[in-house]
Write an enzyme that holds these catalytic residues in place. Structure first.
Site, PDB file in Angstrom:
ATOM      1  N   ARG A 145      -3.890 102.742  31.411  1.00  0.00           N
ATOM      2  CA  ARG A 145      -3.597 103.456  30.167  1.00  0.00           C
ATOM      3  C   ARG A 145      -3.490 102.510  28.969  1.00  0.00           C
ATOM      4  O   ARG A 145      -3.304 102.947  27.842  1.00  0.00           O
ATOM      5  CB  ARG A 145      -2.287 104.238  30.306  1.00  0.00           C
ATOM      6  CG  ARG A 145      -2.293 105.271  31.415  1.00  0.00           C
ATOM      7  CD  ARG A 145      -0.898 105.837  31.632  1.00  0.00           C
ATOM      8  NE  ARG A 145      -0.451 106.659  30.533  1.00  0.00           N
ATOM      9  CZ  ARG A 145      -0.416 107.981  30.540  1.00  0.00           C
ATOM     10  NH1 ARG A 145      -0.837 108.648  31.594  1.00  0.00           N
ATOM     11  NH2 ARG A 145       0.024 108.656  29.507  1.00  0.00           N
ATOM     12  N   TYR A 148      -5.343 102.689  25.475  1.00  0.00           N
ATOM     13  CA  TYR A 148      -4.806 103.619  24.481  1.00  0.00           C
ATOM     14  C   TYR A 148      -3.438 103.150  23.985  1.00  0.00           C
ATOM     15  O   TYR A 148      -3.220 103.026  22.770  1.00  0.00           O
ATOM     16  CB  TYR A 148      -4.699 105.010  25.100  1.00  0.00           C
ATOM     17  CG  TYR A 148      -4.285 106.088  24.124  1.00  0.00           C
ATOM     18  CD1 TYR A 148      -5.163 106.528  23.136  1.00  0.00           C
ATOM     19  CD2 TYR A 148      -3.029 106.679  24.195  1.00  0.00           C
ATOM     20  CE1 TYR A 148      -4.791 107.524  22.244  1.00  0.00           C
ATOM     21  CE2 TYR A 148      -2.652 107.678  23.307  1.00  0.00           C
ATOM     22  CZ  TYR A 148      -3.530 108.096  22.334  1.00  0.00           C
ATOM     23  OH  TYR A 148      -3.174 109.076  21.446  1.00  0.00           O
ATOM     24  N   VAL A 191      -0.976 121.010  29.493  1.00  0.00           N
ATOM     25  CA  VAL A 191      -0.955 122.396  29.023  1.00  0.00           C
ATOM     26  C   VAL A 191      -2.315 123.051  29.213  1.00  0.00           C
ATOM     27  O   VAL A 191      -2.418 124.155  29.767  1.00  0.00           O
ATOM     28  CB  VAL A 191      -0.512 122.472  27.547  1.00  0.00           C
ATOM     29  CG1 VAL A 191      -0.682 123.897  27.015  1.00  0.00           C
ATOM     30  CG2 VAL A 191       0.940 122.037  27.402  1.00  0.00           C
ATOM     31  N   PHE A 194      -3.150 123.529  33.024  1.00  0.00           N
ATOM     32  CA  PHE A 194      -2.418 124.624  33.668  1.00  0.00           C
ATOM     33  C   PHE A 194      -2.936 125.985  33.211  1.00  0.00           C
ATOM     34  O   PHE A 194      -3.098 126.912  34.010  1.00  0.00           O
ATOM     35  CB  PHE A 194      -0.921 124.518  33.366  1.00  0.00           C
ATOM     36  CG  PHE A 194      -0.204 123.427  34.122  1.00  0.00           C
ATOM     37  CD1 PHE A 194      -0.876 122.607  35.014  1.00  0.00           C
ATOM     38  CD2 PHE A 194       1.158 123.224  33.935  1.00  0.00           C
ATOM     39  CE1 PHE A 194      -0.208 121.600  35.708  1.00  0.00           C
ATOM     40  CE2 PHE A 194       1.837 122.231  34.632  1.00  0.00           C
ATOM     41  CZ  PHE A 194       1.149 121.420  35.504  1.00  0.00           C
ATOM     42  N   PRO A 277       4.397 108.209  32.576  1.00  0.00           N
ATOM     43  CA  PRO A 277       5.824 108.146  32.238  1.00  0.00           C
ATOM     44  C   PRO A 277       6.627 109.260  32.892  1.00  0.00           C
ATOM     45  O   PRO A 277       6.167 110.395  33.004  1.00  0.00           O
ATOM     46  CB  PRO A 277       5.842 108.274  30.711  1.00  0.00           C
ATOM     47  CG  PRO A 277       4.544 108.904  30.357  1.00  0.00           C
ATOM     48  CD  PRO A 277       3.559 108.476  31.401  1.00  0.00           C
ATOM     49  N   ARG A 278       7.848 108.932  33.303  1.00  0.00           N
ATOM     50  CA  ARG A 278       8.712 109.918  33.953  1.00  0.00           C
ATOM     51  C   ARG A 278       9.388 110.843  32.943  1.00  0.00           C
ATOM     52  O   ARG A 278       9.654 111.994  33.252  1.00  0.00           O
ATOM     53  CB  ARG A 278       9.798 109.194  34.766  1.00  0.00           C
ATOM     54  CG  ARG A 278       9.267 108.359  35.915  1.00  0.00           C
ATOM     55  CD  ARG A 278       8.694 109.191  37.021  1.00  0.00           C
ATOM     56  NE  ARG A 278       9.611 110.209  37.510  1.00  0.00           N
ATOM     57  CZ  ARG A 278       9.271 111.145  38.396  1.00  0.00           C
ATOM     58  NH1 ARG A 278       8.034 111.202  38.857  1.00  0.00           N
ATOM     59  NH2 ARG A 278      10.155 112.033  38.807  1.00  0.00           N
ATOM     60  N   GLN A 279       9.696 110.303  31.756  1.00  0.00           N
ATOM     61  CA  GLN A 279      10.379 111.101  30.749  1.00  0.00           C
ATOM     62  C   GLN A 279       9.732 110.868  29.385  1.00  0.00           C
ATOM     63  O   GLN A 279       9.274 109.771  29.095  1.00  0.00           O
ATOM     64  CB  GLN A 279      11.859 110.697  30.649  1.00  0.00           C
ATOM     65  CG  GLN A 279      12.696 111.081  31.850  1.00  0.00           C
ATOM     66  CD  GLN A 279      14.154 110.656  31.655  1.00  0.00           C
ATOM     67  OE1 GLN A 279      14.420 109.488  31.412  1.00  0.00           O
ATOM     68  NE2 GLN A 279      15.063 111.602  31.747  1.00  0.00           N
ATOM     69  N   ARG A 280       9.732 111.908  28.580  1.00  0.00           N
ATOM     70  CA  ARG A 280       9.193 111.774  27.234  1.00  0.00           C
ATOM     71  C   ARG A 280       9.868 112.817  26.353  1.00  0.00           C
ATOM     72  O   ARG A 280       9.667 114.009  26.526  1.00  0.00           O
ATOM     73  CB  ARG A 280       7.682 111.976  27.258  1.00  0.00           C
ATOM     74  CG  ARG A 280       6.939 111.629  25.995  1.00  0.00           C
ATOM     75  CD  ARG A 280       7.092 110.201  25.545  1.00  0.00           C
ATOM     76  NE  ARG A 280       6.602 109.187  26.449  1.00  0.00           N
ATOM     77  CZ  ARG A 280       5.321 108.928  26.691  1.00  0.00           C
ATOM     78  NH1 ARG A 280       4.385 109.653  26.131  1.00  0.00           N
ATOM     79  NH2 ARG A 280       4.983 107.944  27.487  1.00  0.00           N
TER      80      ARG A 280
END
Length: 316
Positions: A145, A148, A191, A194, A277-280
Site C-alpha cells: 500500500r 499510495y 461500500v 458490499f 488498518p484495524r481502525q480508522r
C-alpha cells in the site's frame, strides 16, 4: 455559501469525488476546468456537465506539466482504491509526487490557491485512536500500500515546503472513507463491494473477522468540507481531517446493506490483506472549530442513495 465567481481547475475531475466537486462548483457559479486522463475516472460521471458553457474538459495526465490560467486548483488526481493504485504502483507514486510538483508549480506561476486531496492513509495502521491531525502515523514504507500511503505523505511534504519557501496559499485536507453515487462498481472499496454483491445476491466478502472499523462520510458532506476549507483564511493551511467520526465495524456495515437491499446474500470471511488498518476514525474537532463543518447525512440515508445509484447502474 455565497462565492465570487472564479476560474477553478479540478484535477481528477472525472472521478468519483472530482465529478461531484465539479458539479458543486458549477452550481456555485464558477467556471470549471476538469482535467482527467480517465485511468479510473469516467466520462459518464461528467457527461451531464458537457453542455454547460462554464465547464471545460481537458484530457491530460498530471505527471506532465499543464499551463492554464485559473484562480484556484483542487488537486484530486490519483487512483484512490487499493485495486487501482496497486495495479501500477510506480505510476501511482508518480501521480502523487510528480502531479503535486506540477500543480504546485502551476499554482506558484499564476499565484493560485491550491487544495491537496490527501488521505487518512497517511496515518497507516494507527496506534492512536481516533486520529488527530498532529498524529504522525504508523505506515509501512515498503508494503504493497506504500505507493499510495507514502506518495500522499510526500505530496503533503511538497505542499508545506512550497508554503514555507514560496508563501503559496495551500489547503491540505485528509479525506477519510467516502461513499456515494458515482463510485466505481469495481473499485474494491468496501461500500461499493458490499452493495454490488448484495444487489447481485452474491456472497458478501469480508476480509478478516469483520471487527475492523471504518468511518463512512457521504460524498455531499465531504464536498461541503472542501468548499468551506478553500474559502477559509489564508493562514489556515491544514492539514485538516475531513470525514465522519461515527465508527462502524465492517460486519455491521455488511448487515446494514443486507437489510437495506433485502438481499439473499450470505456473508463469507477471507484473510485480511497485508497492512490493512484495524481502525480508522477521524478526530474532526479542528474542522468543527475552524470551518464550522461536520457531516450531516446519516449512514442509512447515504447508503440508501448509493444503493439506488447502483441499482440503476446494474439495471442498464
Amino acid at each position: 455559501m455565497k462565492h465570487t465567481p472564479r476560474k477553478i481547475l479540478v484535477t481528477g475531475g472525472g472521478g468519483f469525488l472530482g465529478s461531484h466537486l465539479c458539479e458543486r462548483l458549477l452550481n456555485d457559479g464558477h467556471d470549471v476546468i476538469c482535467v482527467d486522463n480517465f485511468f479510473t475516472g469516467s466520462r459518464r460521471n461528467i457527461l451531464h456537465l458537457m453542455d454547460n458553457p462554464y465547464f471545460e474538459l481537458i484530457r491530460h495526465d498530471v505527471t506532465f506539466p499543464l499551463y492554464v490560467e485559473v484562480d484556484e486548483i483542487y488537486n484530486l488526481a490519483c487512483p484512490a482504491s487499493p485495486i487501482h493504485y496497486q495495479y501500477n504502483p510506480v505510476k501511482t507514486i508518480k501521480t502523487n509526487v510528480h502531479g503535486a510538483i506540477n500543480m504546485l508549480g502551476l499554482a506558484k506561476r499564476i499565484r493560485a490557491r491550491i487544495f491537496q486531496a490527501s488521505t487518512s492513509e497517511v496515518y497507516g495502521d494507527p496506534s492512536v485512536h481516533p486520529q488527530p491531525e498532529g498524529y504522525w502515523g504508523h505506515v509501512n514504507p515498503i508494503g504493497i500500500r506504500s505507493c499510495y500511503d507514502e506518495g500522499k505523505r510526500c505530496a503533503e511534504t511538497l505542499f508545506f515546503d512550497y508554503y514555507r519557501q514560496h508563501r503559496l496559499q495551500i489547503k491540505v485536507g485528509r479525506i477519510f472513507n467516502t461513499y456515494g453515487p458515482k463510485m466505481h462498481p469495481d473499485d474494491g472499496r468496501v461500500v461499493s463491494n458490499f452493495i454490488v454483491q448484495a444487489l447481485k445476491n452474491e456472497p458478501i466478502t469480508i476480509y478478516g473477522d469483520g471487527s475492523q472499523t471504518r468511518s463512512f462520510c457521504y460524498v455531499d458532506d465531504l464536498i461541503e468540507g472542501f468548499v468551506r476549507f478553500m474559502a477559509s483564511p489564508d493562514d489556515f493551511t491544514g492539514p485538516v481531517n475531513l470525514g465522519n467520526p461515527n465508527e462502524f465495524t465492517i460486519l455491521e456495515l455488511a448487515r446494514r446493506i443486507l437489510d437495506l437491499t433485502g438481499s439473499r446474500s450470505e456473508i463469507v470471511f477471507k484473510d485480511l490483506p497485508a497492512d490493512d488498518p484495524r481502525q480508522r476514525q477521524p478526530d474532526i474537532r479542528l474542522a468543527r472549530e475552524r470551518l464550522g463543518w461536520e457531516p450531516k447525512v446519516p449512514l442509512a440515508d447515504g447508503l440508501s442513495r448509493t444503493i439506488a445509484y447502483f441499482e440503476g447502474l446494474l439495471g442498464e
